[in-house]
Design a protein around this motif. Structure first.
Motif, short mmCIF file in Angstrom:
data_model
loop_
_atom_site.label_atom_id
_atom_site.label_comp_id
_atom_site.label_asym_id
_atom_site.label_seq_id
_atom_site.Cartn_x
_atom_site.Cartn_y
_atom_site.Cartn_z
N ALA A 110 0.83 -1.21 0.00
CA ALA A 110 0.00 0.00 0.00
C ALA A 110 0.87 1.26 0.00
O ALA A 110 0.57 2.23 -0.71
CB ALA A 110 -0.94 0.00 1.20
N LEU A 111 1.95 1.25 0.78
CA LEU A 111 2.82 2.42 0.85
C LEU A 111 3.49 2.70 -0.49
O LEU A 111 3.66 3.86 -0.88
CB LEU A 111 3.89 2.23 1.93
CG LEU A 111 3.41 2.09 3.37
CD1 LEU A 111 4.60 1.85 4.29
CD2 LEU A 111 2.61 3.30 3.81
N LEU A 112 3.87 1.65 -1.20
CA LEU A 112 4.58 1.81 -2.47
C LEU A 112 3.65 2.05 -3.66
O LEU A 112 4.05 2.68 -4.64
CB LEU A 112 5.44 0.57 -2.75
CG LEU A 112 6.64 0.39 -1.82
CD1 LEU A 112 7.20 -1.01 -1.92
CD2 LEU A 112 7.71 1.44 -2.12
N SER A 113 2.43 1.55 -3.56
CA SER A 113 1.50 1.70 -4.69
C SER A 113 0.53 2.86 -4.50
O SER A 113 0.01 3.40 -5.47
CB SER A 113 0.69 0.41 -4.89
OG SER A 113 -0.21 0.21 -3.81
N GLY A 114 0.27 3.22 -3.23
CA GLY A 114 -0.71 4.26 -2.95
C GLY A 114 -2.14 3.80 -3.17
O GLY A 114 -3.07 4.59 -3.14
#
Length: 191
Positions: A144-148
């Motif tokens: 989630a942090l890397l893909s948004g």
């Protein structure tokens, strides 16, 4: 179990209150912002920042897993990770945490989009959890942090990190993908 924690990544328990069949934990107030709010405001994080956060989460989860008996967090997700004004990370909301007294624990709850498959269902009908369940949650959080992306939407949750993020290189994508394997035996076995 929480009162035994001496790690600075967790709010302290200030008091407990029992009223009838209810027990309330009064904990430190963390003045800050959840990673979920940050993601909504800024979108995907740069790889270096996401890795810094993931390493802090690993240290916090490692402290929980080192307890006797080990404590499984079982709710690793951006809304349960806060940063304070100094940028320090805090794991909050231990409502799903369980002590792992046997080989596998019986989970209480599961967060859609972040919960390991074994928390939702298992072969033979029973749900179960162990430290690899926290590895899965860590992987989904890093995803989630890397893909948004919003992992509550099935289309966002199913996308390969390589296909939906320009923030992660091949090596980092491979780490995240291994954490998120549906078969616990194929995940990293510890944080």
């Amino acid at each position: 179990a929480l009162s035994r924690l001496e790690n600075s990544a967790f709010p302290r328990i200030v008091d407990t209150v029992e009223e009838g069949c209810y027990r309330y934990l009064i904990m430190d107030w963390i003045e800050g912002e959840s990673l979920e709010k940050r993601l909504k405001r800024e979108g995907a994080l740069e790889a270096g920042e996401a890795v810094r956060i993931a390493l802090a989460i690993c240290r916090a989860l490692e402290a929980l897993h080192a307890m006797q008996p080990p404590l499984l967090y079982l709710d690793c997700k951006p809304s349960n990770i806060m940063t304070d004004g100094e940028g320090k990370l805090w794991l909050v909301d231990f409502g799903s945490a369980v002590e792992n007294r046997e080989q596998q624990a019986d989970p209480i709850a599961a967060s859609p989009g972040y919960a390991a498959p074994e928390l939702l269902f298992a072969k033979g009908g029973g749900r179960c959890a162990d430290v690899r369940s926290d590895v899965f949650g860590l992987g989904r959080t890093l995803y989630a942090l890397l893909s948004g992306r919003n992992l509550l939407r099935p289309s966002d949750a199913a996308c390969s990190l390589n296909d939906c993020s320009t923030k992660a290189d091949e090596e980092l994508s491979g780490i995240v993908e291994r954490c998120m394997q549906t078969d616990p035996k194929k995940r990293y076995q510890t944080v």
